[in-house]
Design a protein around this motif. Structure first.
Motif, PDB file in Angstrom:
ATOM      1  N   VAL A 170       0.838  -1.204   0.000  1.00 29.71           N
ATOM      2  CA  VAL A 170       0.000   0.000   0.000  1.00 29.71           C
ATOM      3  C   VAL A 170       0.874   1.256   0.000  1.00 29.71           C
ATOM      4  CG1 VAL A 170      -1.670   1.339   1.330  1.00 29.71           C
ATOM      5  CG2 VAL A 170      -1.971  -1.124   1.080  1.00 29.71           C
ATOM      6  N   ASN A 173       2.167   2.009  -3.418  1.00 27.15           N
ATOM      7  CA  ASN A 173       1.164   2.349  -4.436  1.00 27.15           C
ATOM      8  C   ASN A 173       0.441   3.664  -4.185  1.00 27.15           C
ATOM      9  OD1 ASN A 173       0.542   0.145  -6.661  1.00 27.15           O
ATOM     10  ND2 ASN A 173       1.185  -0.962  -4.824  1.00 27.15           N
ATOM     11  N   VAL A 187      -4.563  -0.245   5.745  1.00 31.22           N
ATOM     12  CA  VAL A 187      -4.614  -1.709   5.736  1.00 31.22           C
ATOM     13  C   VAL A 187      -5.518  -2.226   6.852  1.00 31.22           C
ATOM     14  CG1 VAL A 187      -3.255  -3.808   6.096  1.00 31.22           C
ATOM     15  CG2 VAL A 187      -2.363  -1.987   4.645  1.00 31.22           C
ATOM     16  N   SER A 190      -9.046  -1.709   5.914  1.00 34.51           N
ATOM     17  CA  SER A 190      -9.458  -2.491   4.743  1.00 34.51           C
ATOM     18  C   SER A 190      -9.836  -3.916   5.102  1.00 34.51           C
ATOM     19  CB  SER A 190      -8.342  -2.510   3.694  1.00 34.51           C
ATOM     20  OG  SER A 190      -7.231  -3.279   4.125  1.00 34.51           O
ATOM     21  N   TRP A 390      -1.897  -9.699  -5.433  1.00 35.83           N
ATOM     22  CA  TRP A 390      -1.958  -8.411  -4.737  1.00 35.83           C
ATOM     23  C   TRP A 390      -1.039  -7.389  -5.397  1.00 35.83           C
ATOM     24  CZ3 TRP A 390      -1.247 -11.383   0.471  1.00 35.83           C
ATOM     25  CH2 TRP A 390      -2.471 -11.958   0.839  1.00 35.83           C
ATOM     26  N   MET A 394      -2.993  -4.173  -6.989  1.00 34.31           N
ATOM     27  CA  MET A 394      -3.048  -3.006  -6.110  1.00 34.31           C
ATOM     28  C   MET A 394      -3.009  -1.672  -6.871  1.00 34.31           C
ATOM     29  SD  MET A 394      -3.659  -2.125  -3.107  1.00 34.31           S
ATOM     30  CE  MET A 394      -3.527  -3.741  -2.347  1.00 34.31           C
ATOM     31  N   ALA A 397      -6.487  -0.971  -8.002  1.00 33.70           N
ATOM     32  CA  ALA A 397      -7.390  -0.587  -6.914  1.00 33.70           C
ATOM     33  C   ALA A 397      -7.222   0.880  -6.556  1.00 33.70           C
ATOM     34  CB  ALA A 397      -7.125  -1.460  -5.684  1.00 33.70           C
ATOM     35  N   VAL A 398      -5.973   1.337  -6.456  1.00 33.99           N
ATOM     36  CA  VAL A 398      -5.711   2.734  -6.105  1.00 33.99           C
ATOM     37  C   VAL A 398      -6.209   3.658  -7.210  1.00 33.99           C
ATOM     38  CG1 VAL A 398      -3.904   4.432  -5.631  1.00 33.99           C
ATOM     39  CG2 VAL A 398      -3.752   2.139  -4.630  1.00 33.99           C
ATOM     40  N   SER A 401      -9.980   3.928  -7.139  1.00 33.54           N
ATOM     41  CA  SER A 401     -10.427   4.754  -6.024  1.00 33.54           C
ATOM     42  C   SER A 401     -10.272   6.239  -6.336  1.00 33.54           C
ATOM     43  CB  SER A 401      -9.629   4.405  -4.758  1.00 33.54           C
ATOM     44  OG  SER A 401      -9.985   5.249  -3.692  1.00 33.54           O
ATOM     45  N   THR A 409     -10.068   2.344   1.259  1.00 30.33           N
ATOM     46  CA  THR A 409      -9.994   1.134   2.077  1.00 30.33           C
ATOM     47  C   THR A 409     -10.902   0.038   1.523  1.00 30.33           C
ATOM     48  OG1 THR A 409     -11.685   2.011   3.585  1.00 30.33           O
ATOM     49  CG2 THR A 409      -9.393   2.395   4.168  1.00 30.33           C
ATOM     50  N   ILE A 412      -9.048  -1.449  -1.593  1.00 26.28           N
ATOM     51  CA  ILE A 412      -7.912  -2.281  -1.189  1.00 26.28           C
ATOM     52  C   ILE A 412      -8.402  -3.571  -0.546  1.00 26.28           C
ATOM     53  CG2 ILE A 412      -6.002  -2.388   0.482  1.00 26.28           C
ATOM     54  CD1 ILE A 412      -5.402   0.519  -0.231  1.00 26.28           C
ATOM     55  N   TRP A 416      -7.408  -7.634  -1.374  1.00 26.63           N
ATOM     56  CA  TRP A 416      -7.030  -8.698  -0.430  1.00 26.63           C
ATOM     57  C   TRP A 416      -7.964  -9.897  -0.594  1.00 26.63           C
ATOM     58  CZ3 TRP A 416      -2.866  -6.469   0.040  1.00 26.63           C
ATOM     59  CH2 TRP A 416      -2.609  -5.275   0.702  1.00 26.63           C
TER      60      TRP A 416
END
Length: 466
Positions: A170, A173, A187, A190, A390, A394, A397-398, A401, A409, A412, A416
């Motif tokens: 995290v 990223n 984290v 999340s 992951w 990742m 995901a960022v 968002s 969160t 992320i 997971w």
């Protein structure tokens, strides 16, 4: 030409699916990405090393690799000193039924949670001799081992090898994205949104307590795996993996190191964060996470080593097992380094810009968490590695968002969850339960699908509410 950034990852996924070999497939993805990036054969060859070395010289990544080695060494020391066998003798007095044996699989997580492989090996070693005595299902035991290794440990936000990797990932990223929140807090929050792991825990509890008809519904047929290794290699591996009880079993040799690990990690959380926040819990949330968990693991090894010396275990023996424990995580370290390098290659090729463009906004906002979970889950089940999934997902995901406004969160947490799909079916769990991987797969798959369906429904609901 930003679409070229998809080629390295797609190459890795395709080759893993075809060959079932993750490390060569990851390396192939890095190599192809390097050639595309430099548009030159010789420059591409030299840039392969640059991508890998850049990963190794990153401070957060180096800490992650360091405490993985430390956890491997600590687990090996505990096993060598008779901690596992000693606890097995204690448990045998209390586990009198299948439900009792499976229940102990859950309870032992309290002292084996810091590393999933150690948990699987330790719990498998402790409880396996009891399975025949109580006429328990080995396939059911393999399923419970798998769930209590990754799925349970993934939800524990302190002193685990997964947590260190998660925070590092995290951190890397969210750099230069404008996200200011502490990576550890992201984290920790999340964890709530990892619907798949929560679903599998509930299903596994149902299997443990009520049976849930485990094994009556199978998907597919177990097949004998073709042997690609020489007979000599197989015999050598079997010999190396034979459990040898070197010292009399002592349950305290498992419990005491775990207590030291927990207390020292919490202490270093406070120690590294006390100058940033006046209160104890404020200091914990402001801690330098990677430094703290690495320091806690090293201190635990040091104190445990001295403690074992007083039990007449030689320094040479302790040193040998520290090295052996580090060697056991070497394959995982290679996978992580290549995964990080592959992520670096795709970003170099403009992956972040690609996913920042119009197609993200074309996806209905309420479907985004569910879509990201499904993509991550399919990739993880295809390539067989949560860690690599992951790393690959990742950045997506960022980017989702930032460009859609979906809570970071939540996004992320879906990554997971998707990465965790593959680890419900674990070759190590099958091995420790002394059943075939094929039987473990076909009996567990219905529950994997059930967990995935529950998760998708949950993510769509979240998308509609948010």
């Amino acid at each position: 030409m930003q679409w070229l950034s998809l080629i390295p990852a797609l190459t890795t996924i395709f080759l893993t699916f075809k060959t079932k070999k993750l490390i060569p497939s990851l390396l192939a993805g890095v190599v192809i990405g390097s050639f595309i990036s430099t548009r030159s054969i010789f420059n591409g060859i030299t840039s392969i090393g640059e991508f890998i070395i850049d990963v190794l010289t990153d401070k957060d990544s180096a800490y992650t690799l360091g405490f993985l080695i430390a956890f491997g060494a600590l687990a090996e020391l505990i096993e060598m000193a008779g901690g596992i066998s000693g606890f097995s003798q204690k448990v045998e007095k209390w586990a009198k039924s299948e439900r009792g044996v499976l229940g102990w699989g859950w309870l032992l997580s309290i002292i084996t949670f810091f590393d999933s492989s150690f948990h699987t090996i330790a719990v498998g070693t402790v409880l396996n001799p009891l399975l025949d005595k109580v006429k328990a299902s080995r396939e059911k035991f393999a399923f419970i081992l798998s769930v209590t290794s990754l799925q349970l440990i993934l939800l524990i936000p302190i002193a685990t090898g997964y947590l260190g990797y998660m925070v590092t990932l995290v951190t890397n990223n969210i750099k230069d994205t404008g996200i200011k929140e502490n990576a550890y807090l992201i984290v920790a929050k999340s964890v709530i949104w990892n619907f798949f792991s929560w679903s599998m825990l509930l299903i596994a509890l149902g299997v443990t307590i009520f049976g849930f008809g485990f094994g009556k519904l199978k998907i597919g047929t177990a097949k004998n795996e073709s042997e690609e290794l020489t007979e000599g290699h197989v015999k050598k591996e079997q010999k190396a993996n034979e459990a040898v009880q070197e010292y009399p079993g002592k349950a305290r040799n498992l419990i005491i190191p775990i207590l030291i690990l927990l207390s020292s990690t919490i202490f270093f959380f406070w120690w590294t964060g006390k100058e940033k926040a006046p209160t104890f819990f404020g200091a914990l949330s402001s801690a330098d996470f990677n430094v703290s968990i690495f320091a806690g693991a090293l201190l635990t090894i040091l104190v445990a080593g001295v403690y074992f010396l007083f039990q007449k275990i030689s320094l040479a023996e302790i040193e040998a097992h520290i090295i052996k424990g580090g060697e056991k995580v070497l394959s995982l370290i290679i996978i992580l380094v290549l995964s990080w390098a592959l992520t670096s290659v795709t970003q170099e090729l403009g992956f972040n810009n690609l996913v920042s463009e119009g197609f993200i906004r074309s996806i209905p906002r309420f479907l985004i968490p569910a879509a990201l979970f499904l993509i991550s889950g399919i990739i993880s089940y295809t390539i067989g590695s949560s860690w690599a999934t992951w790393a690959l997902m990742m950045p997506l995901a960022v980017a989702f968002s930032i460009n859609t406004g979906v809570n970071i969160t939540t996004m992320i947490g879906t990554v997971w969850a998707g990465g965790a799909v593959t680890d419900v079916v674990s070759p190590l769990s099958a091995d420790m339960a002394k059943t075939s991987f094929g039987e473990h797969m076909v009996t567990s798959l219905p529950y994997v699908i059930a967990g995935a369906v529950i998760s998708v429904i949950g993510y769509i609901t979240v998308g509609l509410l948010f």
